[in-house]
Scaffold this motif. Structure first.
Motif, PDB file in Angstrom:
ATOM      1  N   ASP A   1      30.583  -1.280  37.125  1.00 21.71           N
ATOM      2  CA  ASP A   1      31.121  -1.245  35.736  1.00 21.71           C
ATOM      3  C   ASP A   1      32.521  -0.579  36.110  1.00 21.71           C
TER       4      ASP A   1
ATOM      5  N   HIS B   1      27.727  -5.506  32.786  1.00 29.27           N
ATOM      6  CA  HIS B   1      27.811  -5.771  31.353  1.00 29.27           C
ATOM      7  C   HIS B   1      29.047  -6.807  31.111  1.00 29.27           C
TER       8      HIS B   1
ATOM      9  N   ASP C   1      36.807  -3.207  31.721  1.00 27.77           N
ATOM     10  CA  ASP C   1      35.809  -2.968  31.265  1.00 27.77           C
ATOM     11  C   ASP C   1      35.130  -3.918  30.234  1.00 27.77           C
TER      12      ASP C   1
HETATM   13 ZN    ZN Z   1      31.767  -0.512  30.816  1.00 28.48          ZN
END
Ligand code: ZN
Length: 521
Positions: free
Chosen positions: A210, A123, A148
């Motif tokens: 991730d 992501h 992140d």
């Molecule tokens: Zn994440």
């Protein structure tokens, strides 16, 4: 999905210098080596610097910064001359709740296998300025989301670039996906699974990255290892020097984009380098990333991707993983067996072992005690066998048939006497017990190591997974028993520990006829 080792192919070349097959294999290996080498810390830093800069305002899905991040990804993919992976070759798929998934595709070249698809994703959104639901504070400041998940986003760009430079594309089709809206509840990946741009029945594997930017102590959490047979062994085979310490998780949390794929029955693997104090805070900044660590993690992911995309077969989804996705299931499986009782129950003088072992102490009520052995006795032989080293004596005791005959020189006595001893327990030769793991055929899991046994002396530890003995792989626990029964003296065991494959040498294995090893079905 077994790896092609570089070394054996080179060795083959030396023997058959004119072999076309070997040349082709060598070309394949060098293409792989080039692809892995093309993943580098400098490029990873360049991408992360852009994505985690304040100008992108924390890349919230649907925000200006999120839009700019998506634009950057599409620019990069165009420069790499990759194809869009959306409908009609578009590089994006709108996510109705806001934002867009960025998609690229590398069509497979095998006439049959190109129908099958490996998805690799990360992501690219984060939480913007943060709010009380998605930030650990302070809110109102830009949350750059360097780890992140600018880290995974950059890693996936490096993988895309490596794929774009391959002399020949892999056999299977690869879909590269940068998901949006993950921080709002996996919205981008859920949307794709509900509205796939490639038919879902074509999916064979989903790889997810991730938070891969904070490698510490070489430790990488690996999720999804039980979603197909043999994944643990497969991943470990690619974990080359300098090896990463892989922490294989059983639990599959719904906390990242692998989850919608897992729910529809696609095998998944996720890499994650662990939480930290900057998680979902404005301080998750690019200065705190380990680019050297990212390089290593990304290379392992690329190696897995290429191997899966080129393998003859990718293992199917293992539905039993749904019943195992708890720490409890893992602990149940991994629980060790109790340490076995000592067979003899005495201690000897470690400094005086020439000409037999000098007994120093005898445990009360132990087999040695019941046989009347006492301090000052010198043990010269056990069942007619002698030893050069006390380790050999330990191995002999574990392996001895009972009742055993000990030749003992008693203090103040002229001639040795024979002392019969009822040894405790059953004889074992190697001195370990294992459990079979249905998810990992061709390996066994060590649940017991007898102190002082040849297994213990070889360095086998609880939790090790045995992959081969005496250079031979095995299909079943019985096969392994058979291989070990045929060994005497010394032989090698190939084991996997925390994702690292090692070879341990067992020595001092008693040569007399072997009783079966202790195993537990
Ligand atoms: Zn994440």
């Amino acid at each position: 999905m077994l790896r092609t080792h570089l070394i054996p192919v080179l060795a083959l070349l030396a023997i058959h210098a004119d072999s076309h097959a070997a040349e082709r294999a060598n070309e394949k290996n060098s293409a792989l080596a080039d692809a892995l080498a093309s993943v580098n810390a400098t490029d990873l830093r360049r991408h992360a610097d852009f994505l985690a800069a304040d100008t992108l305002e924390g890349r919230a899905a649907g925000s200006r910064g999120g839009q700019a991040a998506g634009g950057y990804l599409i620019d990069q993919l165009r420069q790499m001359k990759l194809h869009g992976g959306g409908i009609d070759g578009a590089f994006h798929q709108a996510v109705p709740s806001g934002g867009r998934n960025i998609l690229a595709v590398v069509p497979g070249v095998d006439p049959d296998l190109r129908r099958e698809v490996i998805v690799v994703g990360a992501h690219y959104d984060h939480v913007g300025y943060g709010n009380s639901r998605n930030s650990n504070g302070p809110i109102g400041l830009i949350h750059n989301g360097a780890d992140d998940n600018a880290s995974g986003t950059a890693a996936l760009l490096e993988i895309a670039e490596a794929l774009s430079r391959l002399p020949q594309s892999p056999r299977r089709t690869i879909l590269l996906a940068w998901w949006d809206g993950e921080e709002d509840g996996l919205l981008g990946s859920k949307h794709w699974v509900a509205n796939p741009t490639i038919a879902k029945d074509r999916l064979r594997l989903m790889l997810n990255m991730d938070m891969v930017g904070r490698l510490r102590n070489d430790r990488v959490e690996v999720t999804g290892v039980r979603t197909a047979h043999g994944f643990r062994r497969w991943i470990s085979q690619w974990n080359d020097e300098p090896v990463l310490s892989l922490d294989f998780q059983w639990e599959i949390k719904g906390n990242s984009d692998h989850h919608p794929f897992y729910e529809t029955g696609v095998p998944i693997i996720m890499f994650h380098t662990g939480l930290h104090d900057d998680y979902h805070r404005p301080s998750d900044d690019v200065e705190r990333l380990s680019f050297g660590g990212m390089e290593r993690v990304t290379r392992l992911m690329l190696a897995l991707l290429l191997d899966a995309a080129n393998a003859d077969k990718v293992p199917a989804f293992r539905s039993a993983s749904r019943r195992e996705t708890t720490e409890y299931a893992r602990r149940q499986f991994e629980r060790p067996l109790d340490a076995p009782a000592p067979r003899l129950g005495l201690a000897w003088d470690a400094k005086d072992t020439t000409g037999g072992l000098l007994v120093k102490a005898v445990d009360e009520g132990s087999p040695a005690g019941r046989a009347g052995l006492r301090p000052g006795d010198r043990i010269l032989a056990l069942n007619d066998a002698r030893w050069r080293h006390e380790d050999e004596f330990r191995a002999l005791v574990w392996a001895a048939a009972t009742p055993a005959r000990m030749l003992v020189q008693r203090a103040m006595s002229d001639t040795p006497i024979v002392v019969p001893v009822e040894l405790a327990g059953s004889p074992v030769r190697l001195g370990m017990a294992w459990r079979v793991d249905e998810a990992e055929p061709g390996t066994v899991f060590v649940v017991q190591v007898y102190p002082g046994s040849p297994a213990a002396q070889a360095g086998i530890q609880l939790g090790d997974r045995i992959q081969a003995a005496a250079g031979r792989e095995f299909a079943t626990s019985d096969d392994l028993l058979g291989i070990i029964a045929g060994q005497a003296g010394s032989f090698e065991l190939r084991i996997e520990r925390n994702g690292a494959v090692k070879t341990l040498t067992v020595s001092g294995l008693p040569t007399f006829p072997a009783p079966p090893e202790a195993t537990e079905p």
